[in-house]
Design a protein around this motif. Structure first.
Motif, PDB file in Angstrom:
ATOM      1  N   GLY A  77       0.779  -1.306   0.090  1.00 33.60           N
ATOM      2  CA  GLY A  77       0.109  -0.121   0.025  1.00 33.60           C
ATOM      3  C   GLY A  77       0.613   1.349   0.097  1.00 33.60           C
ATOM      4  O   GLY A  77       0.440   2.462   0.210  1.00 33.60           O
ATOM      5  N   GLU A  78       2.071   1.032  -0.183  1.00 36.41           N
ATOM      6  CA  GLU A  78       3.105   2.410  -0.411  1.00 36.41           C
ATOM      7  C   GLU A  78       2.783   2.862  -1.598  1.00 36.41           C
ATOM      8  O   GLU A  78       2.399   2.250  -2.560  1.00 36.41           O
ATOM      9  CB  GLU A  78       4.444   1.902  -0.075  1.00 36.41           C
ATOM     10  N   LEU A  79       3.052   4.383  -1.657  1.00 41.71           N
ATOM     11  CA  LEU A  79       2.936   5.020  -2.789  1.00 41.71           C
ATOM     12  C   LEU A  79       4.533   4.858  -3.654  1.00 41.71           C
ATOM     13  O   LEU A  79       5.137   5.042  -2.948  1.00 41.71           O
ATOM     14  CB  LEU A  79       2.750   6.432  -2.716  1.00 41.71           C
ATOM     15  N   VAL A  80       4.364   4.443  -4.752  1.00 43.32           N
ATOM     16  CA  VAL A  80       5.402   4.367  -5.639  1.00 43.32           C
ATOM     17  C   VAL A  80       5.841   5.703  -6.209  1.00 43.32           C
ATOM     18  O   VAL A  80       7.130   6.133  -6.026  1.00 43.32           O
ATOM     19  CB  VAL A  80       5.293   3.377  -6.791  1.00 43.32           C
ATOM     20  N   TRP A  81       4.751   6.367  -6.628  1.00 37.92           N
ATOM     21  CA  TRP A  81       5.114   7.800  -7.005  1.00 37.92           C
ATOM     22  C   TRP A  81       3.605   8.376  -7.108  1.00 37.92           C
ATOM     23  O   TRP A  81       2.721   7.769  -7.134  1.00 37.92           O
ATOM     24  CB  TRP A  81       5.713   7.872  -8.541  1.00 37.92           C
ATOM     25  N   ARG A  82       3.272   9.595  -7.059  1.00 32.73           N
ATOM     26  CA  ARG A  82       2.225  10.297  -7.299  1.00 32.73           C
ATOM     27  C   ARG A  82       2.631  11.767  -7.996  1.00 32.73           C
ATOM     28  O   ARG A  82       3.528  12.426  -7.746  1.00 32.73           O
ATOM     29  CB  ARG A  82       1.552  10.469  -6.052  1.00 32.73           C
ATOM     30  N   GLN A  83       1.600  12.353  -8.571  1.00 29.79           N
ATOM     31  CA  GLN A  83       1.623  13.853  -9.130  1.00 29.79           C
ATOM     32  C   GLN A  83       0.630  14.530  -8.775  1.00 29.79           C
ATOM     33  O   GLN A  83      -0.498  13.738  -9.199  1.00 29.79           O
ATOM     34  CB  GLN A  83       2.068  13.575 -10.720  1.00 29.79           C
ATOM     35  N   GLN A  84       0.840  15.593  -8.376  1.00 31.29           N
ATOM     36  CA  GLN A  84      -0.566  16.569  -8.202  1.00 31.29           C
ATOM     37  C   GLN A  84      -0.796  17.171  -9.882  1.00 31.29           C
ATOM     38  O   GLN A  84       0.082  17.996 -10.001  1.00 31.29           O
ATOM     39  CB  GLN A  84      -0.165  17.654  -7.132  1.00 31.29           C
ATOM     40  N   LEU A  85      -1.921  16.795 -10.151  1.00 37.17           N
ATOM     41  CA  LEU A  85      -2.110  17.514 -11.330  1.00 37.17           C
ATOM     42  C   LEU A  85      -3.133  18.646 -11.261  1.00 37.17           C
ATOM     43  O   LEU A  85      -3.451  18.937 -10.172  1.00 37.17           O
ATOM     44  CB  LEU A  85      -3.001  16.467 -12.465  1.00 37.17           C
ATOM     45  N   LYS A  86      -3.371  19.770 -12.271  1.00 35.94           N
ATOM     46  CA  LYS A  86      -4.326  20.820 -11.982  1.00 35.94           C
ATOM     47  C   LYS A  86      -5.542  20.135 -11.721  1.00 35.94           C
ATOM     48  O   LYS A  86      -6.229  19.226 -12.006  1.00 35.94           O
ATOM     49  CB  LYS A  86      -4.373  21.252 -13.385  1.00 35.94           C
ATOM     50  N   GLU A  87      -6.031  20.709 -10.337  1.00 36.61           N
ATOM     51  CA  GLU A  87      -7.319  20.510  -9.921  1.00 36.61           C
ATOM     52  C   GLU A  87      -8.505  20.735 -10.894  1.00 36.61           C
ATOM     53  O   GLU A  87      -8.359  22.040 -11.277  1.00 36.61           O
ATOM     54  CB  GLU A  87      -7.414  20.881  -8.489  1.00 36.61           C
ATOM     55  N   SER A  88      -9.130  19.822 -10.984  1.00 35.43           N
ATOM     56  CA  SER A  88     -10.355  20.074 -11.792  1.00 35.43           C
ATOM     57  C   SER A  88     -11.543  19.113 -11.422  1.00 35.43           C
ATOM     58  O   SER A  88     -11.130  17.974 -10.850  1.00 35.43           O
ATOM     59  CB  SER A  88     -10.024  19.792 -13.350  1.00 35.43           C
ATOM     60  N   ALA A  89     -12.727  19.249 -11.958  1.00 33.45           N
ATOM     61  CA  ALA A  89     -13.839  18.279 -11.700  1.00 33.45           C
ATOM     62  C   ALA A  89     -13.956  17.186 -12.751  1.00 33.45           C
ATOM     63  O   ALA A  89     -14.374  16.073 -12.366  1.00 33.45           O
ATOM     64  CB  ALA A  89     -15.123  19.064 -11.838  1.00 33.45           C
ATOM     65  N   VAL A  90     -13.102  17.331 -13.793  1.00 31.53           N
ATOM     66  CA  VAL A  90     -13.171  16.441 -14.882  1.00 31.53           C
ATOM     67  C   VAL A  90     -11.606  15.675 -14.596  1.00 31.53           C
ATOM     68  O   VAL A  90     -10.930  16.213 -14.747  1.00 31.53           O
ATOM     69  CB  VAL A  90     -13.248  16.972 -16.313  1.00 31.53           C
ATOM     70  N   ASN A  91     -11.650  14.211 -14.323  1.00 32.63           N
ATOM     71  CA  ASN A  91     -10.524  13.369 -14.224  1.00 32.63           C
ATOM     72  C   ASN A  91     -10.633  12.188 -15.069  1.00 32.63           C
ATOM     73  O   ASN A  91     -11.741  11.301 -14.735  1.00 32.63           O
ATOM     74  CB  ASN A  91     -10.142  13.427 -13.005  1.00 32.63           C
ATOM     75  N   VAL A  92      -9.653  11.904 -15.740  1.00 31.99           N
ATOM     76  CA  VAL A  92      -9.799  10.761 -16.573  1.00 31.99           C
ATOM     77  C   VAL A  92      -8.387  10.046 -16.506  1.00 31.99           C
ATOM     78  O   VAL A  92      -7.476  10.805 -16.863  1.00 31.99           O
ATOM     79  CB  VAL A  92     -10.133  10.678 -18.121  1.00 31.99           C
ATOM     80  N   ALA A  93      -8.281   8.941 -16.224  1.00 29.38           N
ATOM     81  CA  ALA A  93      -6.807   8.270 -16.397  1.00 29.38           C
ATOM     82  C   ALA A  93      -7.090   6.986 -17.167  1.00 29.38           C
ATOM     83  O   ALA A  93      -8.072   6.227 -16.806  1.00 29.38           O
ATOM     84  CB  ALA A  93      -6.105   8.200 -15.048  1.00 29.38           C
ATOM     85  N   ARG A  94      -6.011   6.622 -17.944  1.00 35.57           N
ATOM     86  CA  ARG A  94      -6.042   5.361 -18.747  1.00 35.57           C
ATOM     87  C   ARG A  94      -4.704   4.812 -18.887  1.00 35.57           C
ATOM     88  O   ARG A  94      -3.714   5.614 -18.850  1.00 35.57           O
ATOM     89  CB  ARG A  94      -6.528   5.543 -20.153  1.00 35.57           C
ATOM     90  N   ALA A  95      -4.453   3.671 -18.935  1.00 31.10           N
ATOM     91  CA  ALA A  95      -3.148   2.794 -18.955  1.00 31.10           C
ATOM     92  C   ALA A  95      -2.870   2.673 -20.401  1.00 31.10           C
ATOM     93  O   ALA A  95      -3.726   2.361 -21.328  1.00 31.10           O
ATOM     94  CB  ALA A  95      -3.524   1.541 -18.287  1.00 31.10           C
ATOM     95  N   GLY A  96      -1.552   3.090 -20.627  1.00 32.43           N
ATOM     96  CA  GLY A  96      -0.860   2.720 -21.964  1.00 32.43           C
ATOM     97  C   GLY A  96       0.179   1.896 -21.892  1.00 32.43           C
ATOM     98  O   GLY A  96       0.449   1.177 -20.670  1.00 32.43           O
ATOM     99  N   ASN A  97       0.742   1.743 -23.159  1.00 35.64           N
ATOM    100  CA  ASN A  97       2.115   0.704 -22.981  1.00 35.64           C
ATOM    101  C   ASN A  97       3.180   1.375 -22.185  1.00 35.64           C
ATOM    102  O   ASN A  97       3.947   2.522 -22.884  1.00 35.64           O
ATOM    103  CB  ASN A  97       2.287   0.341 -24.097  1.00 35.64           C
ATOM    104  N   GLY A  98       3.572   1.235 -20.670  1.00 38.25           N
ATOM    105  CA  GLY A  98       4.480   1.932 -20.302  1.00 38.25           C
ATOM    106  C   GLY A  98       4.214   3.251 -19.830  1.00 38.25           C
ATOM    107  O   GLY A  98       5.012   3.919 -19.216  1.00 38.25           O
TER     108      GLY A  98
END
Lengths: 954, 228
Positions: free
Chosen positions: A74-95
């Protein structure tokens, strides 16, 4: 001379900005990194690169933080604070992991979180998909589809054919027919196949699909509509798999889904008592999950080659409103993992009706799953499985806590709900040395001197026989422990440690959860409770106070007062009232108790807890009416509220912040002693508040110091060429105010950057003079507290400041540090108050008297020295507020920061002068003493012999 | 890059006229391997009303897209390294000019012009921790007090031995010289050295002890003998 004084000043300057010792870092401080509640469609298991066997959990949260979590611990490997917004989508790509927040799209290296590329557009992103060639297809709110290059993020092609009708055209061609235009197209979702992209949109209350060729970006077929009834699409997009489009019809009682490229939808009736429907798909397997208030169940469908869906089986209902289903494909099979409210996991094969396995959760209570993702690996024997499920919780008050359940065992949990802490208060713990004898001490005070003496002596004798032997027994261990510098173990329960470093901080989340955090034991959550029931919406908190020893009182904006035992979280009292609360204040009653005065929205005031008869002097509250007005309200002892003053800033200005002096703000000296032994009297006004305003049209920012009782303006200042979009933050303590703002080049020859301004208030500009207050014994705001003499100086600071706090010690003797919360992951920076001193001589070296006062030459820039960052190398993210409280040691102040991560530490602004530091060599000291003793015993006979010899040889 | 130009132009037409600011962190003596920088290394462009923020990319470059006309401060926040601020001017024609600037100085007071793409080099590596002053033999030995002590110790122990090896004539001369110098100090020390334990124990009063003048004379005479 110049050089010499510089050298002279350097040591004292350096000494005052002493940083964190390496051996203290990670011991005296603690940090709980949080990311916030995970978003259902943007959380997934994914291999960081194609070759890696292990996968990480990637999650984009509603705080716009993209993180990679190690599923093992459960440790965080990395994290990034993105621009705060109500619309958030994330998808997995190759690498890579590609995320869109608001109008910007960025791609991150899945292994280490480094940015690969980013691009920003003028419209919000609606949906985002990764194509088989690892390029990124993005659907925007204006209906435009863009394909972004996987290496640079540049636009490869653009498709703008969705909204072919201009707004002013009444009749336009749409698909194969002409339509009367009465609504704009609403783009809904994007679906990707090997060589095509399908855009789903809503227009004229119908659902439309358009297909685009991936290689060219041209439409392959004309837009077709695929539904006949009036629909409300976009409610149920497919979580996984791209070939499925789903929606509910307007009645809300029919769910439809279509397996693209087929255009004939399958429909599923939604039973009447269903409150939530979730549709999941993996390739051609579709699961519809129904939830009512009391139970939940699911239907499994299979889509054939022609795109016709048929039901395979239904999973029987189980009790509990909150449960989560996730699908996972492994070894050619698709598995359905169902997590029940009590944490039980049931595993199904989508092709077979009977459950493959069921795991009961042993080590946890209710986890209330909201959504989940899972990974199923069939073991070689074919009958057992390795199942791990990442679950996001919907527990009332604590929405978003995440758990990882591995084959029915709770592997780890993260308290992500604490990311939304909005209010806090400190709770003093009990002193074990006095708490047990409180009654006896009480008895002594009520006896005559003689009897009290006898009582005390007998008590001491009793204690000696009771604790003495154990104390002596533990002595060798204690001494040994002291030598090996083993940190003293913090006590547990409701007891504080000897130095008072252990305190509780009671926090409230935006969703209505109450949690007690033990700052002495690395931020451990001691207890938690909820101010809301399931399904209820929390309306916010107006005040949280330590109402008496070990009790915390919370005033909810919605109109309730709840009191908890702060040590164990048991609800002691709950009172409801109407209407909602505007403002609260804690006051001391004449009987020495503490009560809360709440001003309600109907301008009536009540005393909380209700029903206690408490006499108090009138209270003055400050209420922000709007961005254009602040009101002072007096609540009289018989609870009648009446407005006393109104502050309206000049035309064009709007109020941004109001800050008052902290409740605990001891002042050790009422004057400032100068080098020549004369005194400048500090202007100390407990009712002073500071109001900051901005004027967007003139690009100015103003600061007003106001007496909150009389409403009179004590001082005001206006700064030109200010960036009004960046918040102006201010803090008040003792007789000074500090604030920061961003200033553009105000005039030719001025500096550009962030400025820190310090204002110091004195009673008079002359030494040994009290100005208009003359020799008044008492100063009252009613009689006019006089006008202060204000000294100010401004500094350039390299960074924006999100919030200020001031260190707080028991007596206020220790010098103060100003804690500035820096943006991003830069942490909390501490600036000694003596650096921000408006008496620093400008343009010349300080003279002898000024040197004696501790002043040094004014330098316009305060550089950030990483040694003074109290969060040192810890990457704190999203912090919004820093609070401080004294410990039992005068030198040390306890710091707690919240609003994103949770961080706690101790600071000693004048160094730890009242406690031995870790650098104190106890062994060396003892070794020296022992060595000297031995040496003197050895040398003594020699000396004696020599003296005698000297005599005899005479 | 040239191939992409038409596309970028198309894109730029869609949005407002805005420039792209590019830069990189090259390997330098202070930072030989910029890839060691953490993923949250942030670069910001700030002016009134506008704040552009980006992370350092995997290839240690950074790109700000859509930067409108204006004069910006460029700052870098990187763990372990300090960078100096730069002034970035974006003109009407989307040209980008980069100059050295200093905090607290007039904004119009610029330093040397820098090239585009911007090359950022840290001015120094920074440390987050204070070193605790522990026991340090070398530091202790270099302290003047300790040095004085050592020198005097050496002179007490080794000077008599040195004297023994000396030429007898020179020695006699040296002793005579010392005698003259040390009359006062000797008197004090010999008071203690001449403490007559036997007579004290025999219950004799102070009167029986030799007179100071006598004592000093006799002991001085024995000076050489004592040191055998």
């Amino acid at each position: 001379m110049r050089f010499f004084s510089g050298v002279l000043l350097l040591p004292c300057f350096v000494a005052s900005v002493l940083g964190i010792f390496k051996d203290d870092a990670y011991h005296t401080d603690w940090h709980i990194p949080l990311i916030g509640p995970s978003l259902p469609t943007s959380t997934f298991f994914h291999q960081p690169n194609q070759d890696s066997k292990a996968s990480l959990i990637y999650s984009l949260t509603d705080r716009s933080i993209l993180a990679a979590i190690n599923p093992k611990d459960g440790e965080l490997v990395w994290r990034q604070q993105l621009k705060e917004s109500a619309v958030n989508v994330a998808r997995a790509g190759n690498g890579v992991v590609v995320s869109a927040t608001g109008t910007s799209v960025s791609s991150f290296n899945a292994g280490n979180g480094r940015l690969v590329w980013e691009n920003a557009f003028s419209q919000n992103v609606v949906d985002l998909r990764i194509t088989p060639a690892n390029k990124v297809a993005v659907l925007f709110a204006d209906g435009v589809v863009r394909l972004l290059d996987d290496k640079s993020g540049d636009v490869a092609w653009e498709w703008r054919e969705l909204d072919r009708c201009a707004d002013d055209v009444l009749v336009c061609a749409y698909g194969d027919a002409n339509f009367l235009r009465n609504s704009t197209d609403v783009p809904l979702s994007l679906h990707v196949t090997k060589s095509t992209l399908t855009v789903a949109s809503q227009s004229l209350k119908k659902l439309w699909v358009s297909t685009i060729d991936l290689a060219t970006g041209k439409s392959t077929s004309s837009t077709t509509h695929i539904s006949t009834a009036a629909d409300i699409p976009a409610k149920h997009q497919a979580h996984h798999g791209d070939e499925l489009l789903s929606w509910t019809e307007e009645s809300g009682r029919t769910l439809k889904f279509v397996a693209l490229p087929s255009t004939t939808p399958a429909s599923v009736a939604i039973p009447n008592d269903v409150v939530e429907t979730v549709l999941l798909s993996s390739k051609d397997d579709v699961v519809v999950h129904f939830k009512t208030h009391g139970e939940s169940w699911a239907h499994v469908y299979k889509v054939d080659a022609k795109g016709v869906a048929s039901e395979v089986y239904a999973v029987r209902p189980r009790l509990g409103a909150h449960s989560a289903i996730s699908l996972n494909s492994a070894g050619g099979k698709t598995y359905l993992v169902w997590t029940l409210p009590n944490g039980e996991t049931v595993l199904y094969d989508v092709a077979k009706e009977e459950a493959l396995a069921s795991y009961t959760l042993i080590n946890a209570t209710e986890i209330d799953p909201r959504h989940s993702v899972s990974e199923v690996v069939p073991r070689p024997d074919g009958t057992s499985f390795a199942v791990r499920t990442f679950v996001s919780s919907a527990a009332p008050g604590f929405v978003g806590d995440s758990y990882l359940i591995r084959n029915g065992e709770l592997a780890w949990s993260r308290k992500e709900s604490l990311v939304s802490v909005v209010a806090s208060t400190w709770i003093e713990l009990l002193d074990p040395s006095t708490e047990e004898i409180v009654e006896e001490l009480d008895a002594e005070t009520h006896k005559s001197v003689g009897a009290a003496y006898v009582h005390r002596v007998t008590r001491h004798l009793n204690e000696l026989s009771l604790y003495g032997p154990a104390w002596i027994q533990a002595l060798p261990q204690r001494i040994l422990g002291g030598f090996v510098n083993k940190g003293t173990e913090m006590p547990t329960g409701k007891w504080r440690d000897f130095f008072g470093f252990r305190k509780f901080v009671i926090v409230i989340t935006a969703e209505g959860g109450v949690a007690a955090i033990d700052v002495g034991r690395n931020g451990e959550v001691v207890w938690q409770a909820s101010l809301v029931n399931a399904g209820e919406k929390f309306r916010g908190v107006s005040g949280i106070y330590e109402v008496r020893k070990g009790h915390v009182g919370i005033v909810c904006t919605g109109g309730s007062y709840v009191e908890y035992n702060a040590f164990d979280g048991i609800e002691v009292l709950k009172q409801d009232f109407t209407p909602s609360v505007l403002s609260t204040a804690q006051v001391d009653t004449q009987g020495g108790k503490k009560i809360i005065i709440a001003l309600l929205s109907n301008n009536k005031a009540i005393a909380l807890p209700m029903g206690v008869d408490a006499e108090f002097d009138s209270v003055h509250l400050t209420v922000k009416d709007s961005t254009r007005s602040i009101k002072g309200i007096r609540v009289s002892p018989n609870l009648i509220s009446s407005p006393t003053w109104t502050f309206v800033p000049p035309v064009g200005e709007s109020i941004t912040t109001i800050e008052g002096r902290p409740a605990h703000d001891p002042v050790a000296s009422i004057g400032r002693v100068l080098g020549d032994r004369s005194v400048m009297y500090k202007y100390l006004n407990q009712h002073m508040i500071v109001i900051s305003t901005v004027n967007p049209t003139a690009a100015t920012a103003s600061i007003y110091l106001i007496d909150s009782v009389s409403g009179s303006i004590l001082h005001s200042a206006t700064h030109a060429a200010v960036d009004v979009t960046q918040p102006i933050v201010a803090t008040v303590s003792e007789n000074w105010v500090i604030y920061s703002y961003f200033s553009d080049e105000a005039a030719e020859g001025t500096a550009k950057g962030y400025h820190l301004v310090v204002l110091e208030l004195y009673e008079s500009e002359f030494k040994n003079d009290r100005g208009s207050l003359a020799d008044a014994d008492e100063v009252s705001s009613f009689k006019g507290a006089g006008k202060p003499h204000v000294l100010s100086q401004s500094y350039v600071f390299p960074s924006a400041v999100k919030a200020f706090a001031v260190t707080d010690t028991k007596q206020g003797i220790t010098s103060r540090d100003i804690l500035a919360l820096l943006p991003g992951t830069q942490g909390i920076y501490s600036i000694p108050k003596r650096v921000l001193d408006p008496r620093r001589p400008v343009g010349r070296e300080p003279d002898a008297a000024e040197k004696e006062e501790g002043l040094f030459i004014y330098t316009p820039v305060i550089e950030i020295d990483p040694k003074s960052i109290i969060t040192h190398k810890r990457k704190v993210m999203g912090l919004k507020k820093v609070v401080t409280t004294p410990s039992q040691l005068e030198s040390t102040s306890i710091v707690f920061a919240y609003g994103g991560d949770l961080f706690g530490t101790r600071v000693a602004p004048s160094l730890a002068f009242d406690v031995l530091g870790k650098g104190f060599g106890k062994i060396q000291l003892v070794a020296t003493v022992v060595g000297l003793t031995i040496a003197s015993f050895m040398v003594a006979p020699m000396v004696r012999k020599k003296q005698i010899n000297a005599r005899w040889s005479l | 890059m040239k191939l992409l130009a038409p596309l970028t132009a198309l894109y730029l037409l869609a949005s407002a006229s805005a420039a792209t600011v590019r830069g990189l962190i090259p390997a330098s003596t202070v930072l030989p391997n910029p890839s060691e920088l953490p993923a949250d290394t942030t670069i910001t462009l700030t002016t009134a009303g506008e704040l552009h923020k980006t992370f350092l990319r995997w290839d240690n470059t950074f790109v700000f897209r859509n930067v409108s006309e204006g004069s910006y401060v460029l700052d870098v926040a990187a763990e372990g390294y300090a960078f100096s601020p730069l002034r970035v001017d974006v003109g009407k024609g989307e040209e980008v000019a980069v100059k050295q600037t200093w905090r607290g100085r007039a904004w119009s007071n610029t330093g040397e012009s820098k090239g585009v793409p911007i090359e950022l080099r840290p001015i120094q590596a920074t440390s987050y921790y204070q070193v605790r002053e522990g026991f340090n033999l070398l530091k202790m030995l270099s302290s003047p007090m300790i040095l004085i002590a050592i020198v005097s110790l050496v002179s007490i122990v080794f000077l008599p031995k040195l004297l023994d090896k000396m030429d007898p004539e020179f020695r006699a001369e040296f002793e005579a010289h010392q005698k003259k110098n040390s009359v006062t100090t000797d008197r004090m020390t010999n008071n203690i050295a001449n403490f007559d334990a036997a007579s004290f124990l025999a219950g004799m009063g102070k009167s029986s002890t030799p007179a100071p003048a006598q004592a000093s004379g006799s002991s001085a005479g024995q000076g050489g003998n004592k040191r055998k």
